[in-house]
Design a protein around this motif. Structure first.
Motif, PDB file in Angstrom:
ATOM      1  N   ASP A 191      73.019  76.765 -56.669  1.00 51.00           N
ATOM      2  CA  ASP A 191      73.360  75.439 -56.157  1.00 51.00           C
ATOM      3  C   ASP A 191      74.677  75.398 -55.392  1.00 51.00           C
ATOM      4  O   ASP A 191      74.813  74.640 -54.429  1.00 51.00           O
ATOM      5  CB  ASP A 191      73.413  74.430 -57.310  1.00 51.00           C
ATOM      6  N   TYR A 192      75.652  76.190 -55.802  1.00 45.46           N
ATOM      7  CA  TYR A 192      76.980  76.103 -55.185  1.00 45.46           C
ATOM      8  C   TYR A 192      77.340  77.267 -54.272  1.00 45.46           C
ATOM      9  O   TYR A 192      78.239  77.129 -53.449  1.00 45.46           O
ATOM     10  CB  TYR A 192      78.055  75.955 -56.271  1.00 45.46           C
ATOM     11  N   ARG A 193      76.657  78.397 -54.424  1.00 49.43           N
ATOM     12  CA  ARG A 193      76.987  79.556 -53.596  1.00 49.43           C
ATOM     13  C   ARG A 193      75.797  80.045 -52.782  1.00 49.43           C
ATOM     14  O   ARG A 193      75.935  80.983 -52.002  1.00 49.43           O
ATOM     15  CB  ARG A 193      77.524  80.704 -54.469  1.00 49.43           C
ATOM     16  N   GLY A 194      74.625  79.446 -52.990  1.00 50.12           N
ATOM     17  CA  GLY A 194      73.436  79.845 -52.247  1.00 50.12           C
ATOM     18  C   GLY A 194      72.897  81.207 -52.645  1.00 50.12           C
ATOM     19  O   GLY A 194      72.170  81.829 -51.879  1.00 50.12           O
ATOM     20  N   LYS A 195      73.249  81.674 -53.843  1.00 49.45           N
ATOM     21  CA  LYS A 195      72.792  82.980 -54.327  1.00 49.45           C
ATOM     22  C   LYS A 195      71.942  82.761 -55.576  1.00 49.45           C
ATOM     23  O   LYS A 195      72.460  82.391 -56.627  1.00 49.45           O
ATOM     24  CB  LYS A 195      73.975  83.896 -54.634  1.00 49.45           C
ATOM     25  N   ASP A 196      70.649  82.988 -55.463  1.00 51.25           N
ATOM     26  CA  ASP A 196      69.717  82.705 -56.552  1.00 51.25           C
ATOM     27  C   ASP A 196      69.640  83.884 -57.523  1.00 51.25           C
ATOM     28  O   ASP A 196      68.613  84.559 -57.632  1.00 51.25           O
ATOM     29  CB  ASP A 196      68.332  82.367 -55.991  1.00 51.25           C
ATOM     30  N   ALA A 197      70.749  84.119 -58.212  1.00 57.33           N
ATOM     31  CA  ALA A 197      70.838  85.204 -59.193  1.00 57.33           C
ATOM     32  C   ALA A 197      72.010  84.905 -60.118  1.00 57.33           C
ATOM     33  O   ALA A 197      72.969  84.241 -59.711  1.00 57.33           O
ATOM     34  CB  ALA A 197      71.062  86.540 -58.501  1.00 57.33           C
ATOM     35  N   PRO A 198      71.934  85.387 -61.344  1.00 60.38           N
ATOM     36  CA  PRO A 198      73.095  85.201 -62.223  1.00 60.38           C
ATOM     37  C   PRO A 198      74.244  86.092 -61.754  1.00 60.38           C
ATOM     38  O   PRO A 198      74.037  87.072 -61.028  1.00 60.38           O
ATOM     39  CB  PRO A 198      72.583  85.640 -63.595  1.00 60.38           C
ATOM     40  N   THR A 199      75.435  85.750 -62.144  1.00 60.04           N
ATOM     41  CA  THR A 199      76.620  86.551 -61.887  1.00 60.04           C
ATOM     42  C   THR A 199      77.478  86.494 -63.141  1.00 60.04           C
ATOM     43  O   THR A 199      77.193  85.721 -64.054  1.00 60.04           O
ATOM     44  CB  THR A 199      77.374  86.058 -60.631  1.00 60.04           C
ATOM     45  N   ASN A 200      78.511  87.285 -63.209  1.00 60.47           N
ATOM     46  CA  ASN A 200      79.297  87.354 -64.431  1.00 60.47           C
ATOM     47  C   ASN A 200      80.197  86.138 -64.643  1.00 60.47           C
ATOM     48  O   ASN A 200      80.282  85.601 -65.732  1.00 60.47           O
ATOM     49  CB  ASN A 200      80.099  88.656 -64.498  1.00 60.47           C
ATOM     50  N   VAL A 201      80.899  85.715 -63.599  1.00 58.62           N
ATOM     51  CA  VAL A 201      81.828  84.593 -63.722  1.00 58.62           C
ATOM     52  C   VAL A 201      81.819  83.775 -62.439  1.00 58.62           C
ATOM     53  O   VAL A 201      81.717  84.327 -61.343  1.00 58.62           O
ATOM     54  CB  VAL A 201      83.261  85.076 -64.061  1.00 58.62           C
ATOM     55  N   LEU A 202      81.905  82.468 -62.599  1.00 58.13           N
ATOM     56  CA  LEU A 202      82.056  81.549 -61.478  1.00 58.13           C
ATOM     57  C   LEU A 202      83.308  80.724 -61.709  1.00 58.13           C
ATOM     58  O   LEU A 202      83.607  80.338 -62.841  1.00 58.13           O
ATOM     59  CB  LEU A 202      80.854  80.607 -61.364  1.00 58.13           C
ATOM     60  N   SER A 203      84.027  80.476 -60.633  1.00 55.97           N
ATOM     61  CA  SER A 203      85.207  79.615 -60.701  1.00 55.97           C
ATOM     62  C   SER A 203      85.024  78.464 -59.727  1.00 55.97           C
ATOM     63  O   SER A 203      84.605  78.674 -58.587  1.00 55.97           O
ATOM     64  CB  SER A 203      86.461  80.398 -60.314  1.00 55.97           C
ATOM     65  N   PHE A 204      85.354  77.288 -60.184  1.00 54.10           N
ATOM     66  CA  PHE A 204      85.289  76.092 -59.355  1.00 54.10           C
ATOM     67  C   PHE A 204      86.685  75.490 -59.311  1.00 54.10           C
ATOM     68  O   PHE A 204      87.094  74.758 -60.218  1.00 54.10           O
ATOM     69  CB  PHE A 204      84.271  75.095 -59.926  1.00 54.10           C
ATOM     70  N   ALA A 205      87.430  75.838 -58.269  1.00 54.24           N
ATOM     71  CA  ALA A 205      88.816  75.398 -58.146  1.00 54.24           C
ATOM     72  C   ALA A 205      88.883  73.947 -57.693  1.00 54.24           C
ATOM     73  O   ALA A 205      88.156  73.526 -56.786  1.00 54.24           O
ATOM     74  CB  ALA A 205      89.560  76.297 -57.151  1.00 54.24           C
ATOM     75  N   ALA A 206      89.774  73.186 -58.312  1.00 52.26           N
ATOM     76  CA  ALA A 206      89.967  71.793 -57.943  1.00 52.26           C
ATOM     77  C   ALA A 206      90.767  71.675 -56.646  1.00 52.26           C
ATOM     78  O   ALA A 206      90.578  70.728 -55.892  1.00 52.26           O
ATOM     79  CB  ALA A 206      90.663  71.042 -59.072  1.00 52.26           C
ATOM     80  N   LEU A 207      91.646  72.635 -56.373  1.00 56.25           N
ATOM     81  CA  LEU A 207      92.429  72.646 -55.146  1.00 56.25           C
ATOM     82  C   LEU A 207      91.722  73.519 -54.121  1.00 56.25           C
ATOM     83  O   LEU A 207      91.156  74.553 -54.469  1.00 56.25           O
ATOM     84  CB  LEU A 207      93.839  73.185 -55.398  1.00 56.25           C
ATOM     85  N   GLU A 208      91.786  73.115 -52.870  1.00 58.31           N
ATOM     86  CA  GLU A 208      91.109  73.857 -51.809  1.00 58.31           C
ATOM     87  C   GLU A 208      91.621  75.288 -51.685  1.00 58.31           C
ATOM     88  O   GLU A 208      90.860  76.212 -51.557  1.00 58.31           O
ATOM     89  CB  GLU A 208      91.258  73.130 -50.466  1.00 58.31           C
ATOM     90  N   SER A 209      92.940  75.448 -51.674  1.00 58.72           N
ATOM     91  CA  SER A 209      93.523  76.786 -51.577  1.00 58.72           C
ATOM     92  C   SER A 209      94.993  76.713 -51.946  1.00 58.72           C
ATOM     93  O   SER A 209      95.564  75.630 -52.056  1.00 58.72           O
ATOM     94  CB  SER A 209      93.385  77.358 -50.163  1.00 58.72           C
ATOM     95  N   ASP A 210      95.600  77.870 -52.093  1.00 59.93           N
ATOM     96  CA  ASP A 210      97.030  77.895 -52.393  1.00 59.93           C
ATOM     97  C   ASP A 210      97.860  77.517 -51.171  1.00 59.93           C
ATOM     98  O   ASP A 210      99.002  77.126 -51.290  1.00 59.93           O
ATOM     99  CB  ASP A 210      97.442  79.262 -52.928  1.00 59.93           C
ATOM    100  N   GLU A 211      97.282  77.579 -49.975  1.00 62.33           N
ATOM    101  CA  GLU A 211      98.027  77.272 -48.754  1.00 62.33           C
ATOM    102  C   GLU A 211      98.369  75.790 -48.635  1.00 62.33           C
ATOM    103  O   GLU A 211      99.300  75.418 -47.946  1.00 62.33           O
ATOM    104  CB  GLU A 211      97.239  77.734 -47.534  1.00 62.33           C
ATOM    105  N   GLY A 212      97.625  74.917 -49.309  1.00 66.44           N
ATOM    106  CA  GLY A 212      97.873  73.488 -49.223  1.00 66.44           C
ATOM    107  C   GLY A 212      98.778  72.948 -50.315  1.00 66.44           C
ATOM    108  O   GLY A 212      98.888  71.732 -50.483  1.00 66.44           O
ATOM    109  N   ALA A 213      99.465  73.818 -51.048  1.00 64.13           N
ATOM    110  CA  ALA A 213     100.274  73.371 -52.181  1.00 64.13           C
ATOM    111  C   ALA A 213     101.365  72.392 -51.757  1.00 64.13           C
ATOM    112  O   ALA A 213     101.630  71.414 -52.456  1.00 64.13           O
ATOM    113  CB  ALA A 213     100.891  74.568 -52.906  1.00 64.13           C
ATOM    114  N   SER A 214     101.977  72.617 -50.600  1.00 66.27           N
ATOM    115  CA  SER A 214     103.046  71.719 -50.149  1.00 66.27           C
ATOM    116  C   SER A 214     102.523  70.332 -49.812  1.00 66.27           C
ATOM    117  O   SER A 214     103.268  69.362 -49.860  1.00 66.27           O
ATOM    118  CB  SER A 214     103.756  72.311 -48.931  1.00 66.27           C
ATOM    119  N   ASP A 215     101.253  70.234 -49.455  1.00 63.25           N
ATOM    120  CA  ASP A 215     100.667  68.948 -49.110  1.00 63.25           C
ATOM    121  C   ASP A 215     100.065  68.229 -50.309  1.00 63.25           C
ATOM    122  O   ASP A 215      99.628  67.091 -50.200  1.00 63.25           O
ATOM    123  CB  ASP A 215      99.559  69.128 -48.058  1.00 63.25           C
ATOM    124  N   PHE A 216     100.054  68.900 -51.445  1.00 64.06           N
ATOM    125  CA  PHE A 216      99.432  68.331 -52.634  1.00 64.06           C
ATOM    126  C   PHE A 216     100.387  67.337 -53.279  1.00 64.06           C
ATOM    127  O   PHE A 216     101.493  67.681 -53.672  1.00 64.06           O
ATOM    128  CB  PHE A 216      99.065  69.442 -53.622  1.00 64.06           C
TER     129      PHE A 216
END
Length: 189
Positions: free
Chosen positions: A75-100
């Motif tokens: 549903d979120y990565r378009g890969k129809d297979a299990p994987t070991n770990v998934l992360s869903f970050a609340a922040l878009e990236s570390d580059e936007g920290a100053s704008d947060f």
């Protein structure tokens, strides 16, 4: 990291021991400490990490199974297979920290980590390593994703892997990226 950590670990599916849950919690904490020291989520305006600015940091870890992780991966990565770990970050990236913009009384929500039991067990056997060590590694890996680390580009992958090695060494765990004994590095056989 000076913030209080609000770490929620929930078992959704699978047989997870208390020792595994404790180890995963310790891995998340160690990864956040190391990421803070490494300058993750750096806010140029305040000249410090968001991880040091927050009073409370929230992270959710869900311990699950292959079926649920496969659904999420599809549903979120378009890969129809299990994987070991998934992360869903609340922040878009570390580059936007100053704008947060973070209110001083609000927790910093980093996101969610989901770990699949069967895939982790299978990989630990294939890689000839203790399951607990593999779970700790994947917890560190998932946590680093929540604070902006990635491995899509070679330079970033190298930095992330080096930080993982450092964190795991501090926990008494061998390099997870070292070749498996008696395995050809080129073919993996």
């Amino acid at each position: 990291m000076t913030a209080q950590l609000d770490l929620d670990v929930a078992i959704e599916a699978g047989n997870w021991s208390d020792a595994e849950q404790e180890a995963i919690m310790g891995a998340v904490k160690a990864a956040l400490r190391a990421a803070t020291q490494d300058g993750a989520l750096w806010d140029e305006a305040c000249d410090q990490s968001l991880l040091d600015q927050a009073g409370v940091i929230e992270v959710s870890v869900t311990l699950s199974d292959d079926a649920r992780v496969r659904d999420l991966n599809r549903d979120y990565r378009g890969k129809d297979a299990p994987t070991n770990v998934l992360s869903f970050a609340a922040l878009e990236s570390d580059e936007g920290a100053s704008d947060f913009a973070m209110a001083s009384d609000m927790p910093l929500m980093l996101g969610d980590i989901v770990i699949a039991r069967e895939t982790c067990e299978r990989e630990a056997i294939e890689q000839n390593k203790p399951l607990l060590h593999h779970l700790i590694h994947l917890s560190v890996h998932g946590t680093l994703h929540l604070v902006g680390y990635d491995h899509m580009v070679d330079d970033e992958a190298e930095h992330m892997e080096q930080l993982e090695r450092h964190i795991l060494a501090g926990m008494g765990i061998d390099d997870p990226y070292a070749p498996i004994e008696d395995q050809d590095v080129e073919t993996g056989q």
